[in-house]
Write a protein that holds these residues in place. Sequence first.
Motif, PDB file in Angstrom:
ATOM      1  N   LEU A  69      26.603  -8.461 -85.281  1.00 35.74           N
ATOM      2  CA  LEU A  69      27.818  -8.670 -84.496  1.00 35.74           C
ATOM      3  C   LEU A  69      27.507  -9.357 -83.171  1.00 35.74           C
ATOM      4  N   PHE A  70      26.472  -8.886 -82.488  1.00 39.62           N
ATOM      5  CA  PHE A  70      26.088  -9.508 -81.216  1.00 39.62           C
ATOM      6  C   PHE A  70      25.695 -10.967 -81.430  1.00 39.62           C
ATOM      7  N   THR A  71      24.870 -11.222 -82.432  1.00 40.88           N
ATOM      8  CA  THR A  71      24.326 -12.567 -82.640  1.00 40.88           C
ATOM      9  C   THR A  71      25.405 -13.568 -82.997  1.00 40.88           C
ATOM     10  N   VAL A  72      26.282 -13.198 -83.912  1.00 38.69           N
ATOM     11  CA  VAL A  72      27.294 -14.155 -84.356  1.00 38.69           C
ATOM     12  C   VAL A  72      28.277 -14.467 -83.228  1.00 38.69           C
ATOM     13  N   TYR A  73      28.611 -13.474 -82.415  1.00 39.98           N
ATOM     14  CA  TYR A  73      29.524 -13.729 -81.300  1.00 39.98           C
ATOM     15  C   TYR A  73      28.846 -14.538 -80.203  1.00 39.98           C
ATOM     16  N   ALA A  74      27.588 -14.234 -79.928  1.00 36.16           N
ATOM     17  CA  ALA A  74      26.866 -15.008 -78.910  1.00 36.16           C
ATOM     18  C   ALA A  74      26.762 -16.466 -79.320  1.00 36.16           C
ATOM     19  N   ALA A  75      26.444 -16.719 -80.597  1.00 39.97           N
ATOM     20  CA  ALA A  75      26.277 -18.091 -81.072  1.00 39.97           C
ATOM     21  C   ALA A  75      27.596 -18.857 -81.069  1.00 39.97           C
ATOM     22  N   GLU A  76      28.656 -18.244 -81.583  1.00 43.10           N
ATOM     23  CA  GLU A  76      29.907 -18.992 -81.726  1.00 43.10           C
ATOM     24  C   GLU A  76      30.612 -19.219 -80.394  1.00 43.10           C
ATOM     25  N   TYR A  77      30.512 -18.278 -79.479  1.00 42.95           N
ATOM     26  CA  TYR A  77      31.143 -18.490 -78.173  1.00 42.95           C
ATOM     27  C   TYR A  77      30.336 -19.461 -77.316  1.00 42.95           C
ATOM     28  N   ALA A  78      29.017 -19.447 -77.454  1.00 41.27           N
ATOM     29  CA  ALA A  78      28.208 -20.456 -76.767  1.00 41.27           C
ATOM     30  C   ALA A  78      28.495 -21.834 -77.341  1.00 41.27           C
ATOM     31  N   LEU A  79      28.733 -21.869 -78.643  1.00 35.66           N
ATOM     32  CA  LEU A  79      29.048 -23.118 -79.322  1.00 35.66           C
ATOM     33  C   LEU A  79      30.402 -23.657 -78.848  1.00 35.66           C
ATOM     34  N   GLN A  80      31.392 -22.779 -78.810  1.00 35.26           N
ATOM     35  CA  GLN A  80      32.737 -23.210 -78.408  1.00 35.26           C
ATOM     36  C   GLN A  80      32.783 -23.673 -76.953  1.00 35.26           C
ATOM     37  N   ALA A  81      32.350 -22.785 -76.067  1.00 30.95           N
ATOM     38  CA  ALA A  81      32.476 -23.078 -74.635  1.00 30.95           C
ATOM     39  C   ALA A  81      31.424 -24.055 -74.137  1.00 30.95           C
ATOM     40  N   GLY A  82      30.337 -24.221 -74.894  1.00 31.46           N
ATOM     41  CA  GLY A  82      29.269 -25.108 -74.459  1.00 31.46           C
ATOM     42  C   GLY A  82      29.298 -26.480 -75.102  1.00 31.46           C
ATOM     43  N   THR A  83      29.195 -26.528 -76.430  1.00 31.35           N
ATOM     44  CA  THR A  83      29.061 -27.835 -77.100  1.00 31.35           C
ATOM     45  C   THR A  83      30.396 -28.532 -77.331  1.00 31.35           C
ATOM     46  N   TRP A  84      31.423 -27.773 -77.719  1.00 31.39           N
ATOM     47  CA  TRP A  84      32.685 -28.431 -78.039  1.00 31.39           C
ATOM     48  C   TRP A  84      33.351 -29.045 -76.812  1.00 31.39           C
ATOM     49  N   ASN A 128      24.552 -23.512 -86.727  1.00 28.42           N
ATOM     50  CA  ASN A 128      25.720 -24.288 -86.303  1.00 28.42           C
ATOM     51  C   ASN A 128      25.636 -24.654 -84.818  1.00 28.42           C
ATOM     52  N   LEU A 129      25.174 -23.729 -84.000  1.00 29.34           N
ATOM     53  CA  LEU A 129      25.023 -24.012 -82.575  1.00 29.34           C
ATOM     54  C   LEU A 129      24.046 -25.157 -82.351  1.00 29.34           C
ATOM     55  N   ILE A 130      22.924 -25.117 -83.046  1.00 29.78           N
ATOM     56  CA  ILE A 130      21.937 -26.197 -82.924  1.00 29.78           C
ATOM     57  C   ILE A 130      22.519 -27.509 -83.436  1.00 29.78           C
ATOM     58  N   PHE A 131      23.267 -27.440 -84.527  1.00 35.05           N
ATOM     59  CA  PHE A 131      23.874 -28.644 -85.114  1.00 35.05           C
ATOM     60  C   PHE A 131      24.832 -29.317 -84.131  1.00 35.05           C
ATOM     61  N   PHE A 132      25.738 -28.557 -83.544  1.00 31.59           N
ATOM     62  CA  PHE A 132      26.714 -29.152 -82.631  1.00 31.59           C
ATOM     63  C   PHE A 132      26.058 -29.621 -81.335  1.00 31.59           C
ATOM     64  N   TYR A 133      25.004 -28.948 -80.908  1.00 29.81           N
ATOM     65  CA  TYR A 133      24.278 -29.435 -79.729  1.00 29.81           C
ATOM     66  C   TYR A 133      23.655 -30.797 -80.033  1.00 29.81           C
ATOM     67  N   ALA A 134      23.082 -30.945 -81.236  1.00 27.21           N
ATOM     68  CA  ALA A 134      22.501 -32.223 -81.632  1.00 27.21           C
ATOM     69  C   ALA A 134      23.572 -33.304 -81.755  1.00 27.21           C
TER      70      ALA A 134
END
Length: 335
Positions: free
Chosen positions: A168-183, A238-244
Motif C-alpha cells: 500500500l505504501f509503495t504503490v501510493y508513493a509511486a503513483e502520487y510521485a508520478l502524478q505530481a512530478g512527471t505528469w 511506471n514512474l521510471i517510464f514517465f520520467y524517461a
Amino acid sequence: FGFAWKVILNDWFKLSFSATVVLANVLPVSYWSTYWFYFREELQEKMVMDLREEEDYVLQEGYDEDGEIPVAISETSSLKGRMNGIDDEDGVEMYQNITKERVGEDFVEDDNIDGGTSLEDNPTEQTGAVRHINDNSIPSSSQSYIQSLSTTERLRLVLSLWPYMIPLFTVYAAEYALQAGTWTAIGFPVDEKESRDQFYAYSNWLYQAGVFVSRTSGAFFTAPMWVLWLMPFLQCVNLIFFYAVATTHFWYNYTLLIPCFYVGLLGGAVYVNGFTRINLDLPVEIREFALSSASVADTFGIVFADSVSLFIQSCLYQANSIDGAAVQCPVGGKN
C-alpha cells in the motif's frame, strides 16, 4: 473522484481553489452520514454473522470455582489458535471473563436452538451441555481482545501487518510521485503552460477511470499475495517510464493517456486487494483494528510522494528548460 472537484468547480465554474477545497468537504460529511444512518447496523450484523460462520462459536459450559455461576469455555481451538500469541489457557480465561455474566440467558442448547432453554431453566443440564453464543455477546469478544492488549502488543500487531502495508505504501508513493512530478512536466508542446495543464487534466481523468475500474473489480475476484506485491513494483516501473518520457520525449503524444489509465488500474487494484486480503486472511477479532491500522500506510505513501514529487518536477523542468519550479533540482545544476 477527488480530481473531479477541481475540474468542475475550479476549471469549469471558475471558483477559487480554496473555495473548491472547502466545498469538497461535503464528500467526507456524506461518507459519515451514509455510514451512520444506513450501513452501521448492517455492518454490525454482518460482523456477527462472520463470527458465527468463520469461527464456529460453539461453547461448552461449566461452573466457576465456587460451583455457582455457569462459565462458558471454548470447545473448539480454531479461534484460540489464531489469537496471535494467545495460548489455549489464556484464551479460555478470556472467554470465561467475556461470558461469565451472560450465560444465564445468552446460550441455548445446540440440538434445540429455536426452542432451547436457558441454564437457569435447566440447572441439571448445565454441565457438559453444548451451547451457541448469542448475537449480542459476540461483538464484545473482538473489542475485549483488542482492549486487553498493551501498547507494546498493539504496536507489535501493527508491525505484523507489513505484508499488506508495504504494498500500500509503495504503490501510493509511486503513483502520487508520478502524478505530481512527471505528469506536470509533459505537454504538447512542453514549453507551453496551457499544454502541460491540459495533459495533466486528461491524464488524471484517465487515471481516475482506471482506479474506478480496478476497485470495482474487487467485488469479483481477489488477487493472491504474490500479485499484491508485484503490482507496486510495476507502479515503480511506471514512474521510471514517465520520467524517461518527460526527459527524452521518445513517446510524446496523447496516446500516453493509455499508460495513464494503466497507472490507475494498478493503484486501485492494490488498494482494494490489500484491504480485501486483510479481511480474508486475519482472524475476525483483530480484523477491524488491522484494517484501520493498515490504512495509515497509504497516507504515509502520499505524504512521502508529495515531498519527492517537488524535486522530480524541478529536475524535469530543468531538463526541459521550463521556469517556475518550487524547489531546486538537487542534481545537474540550477533551474
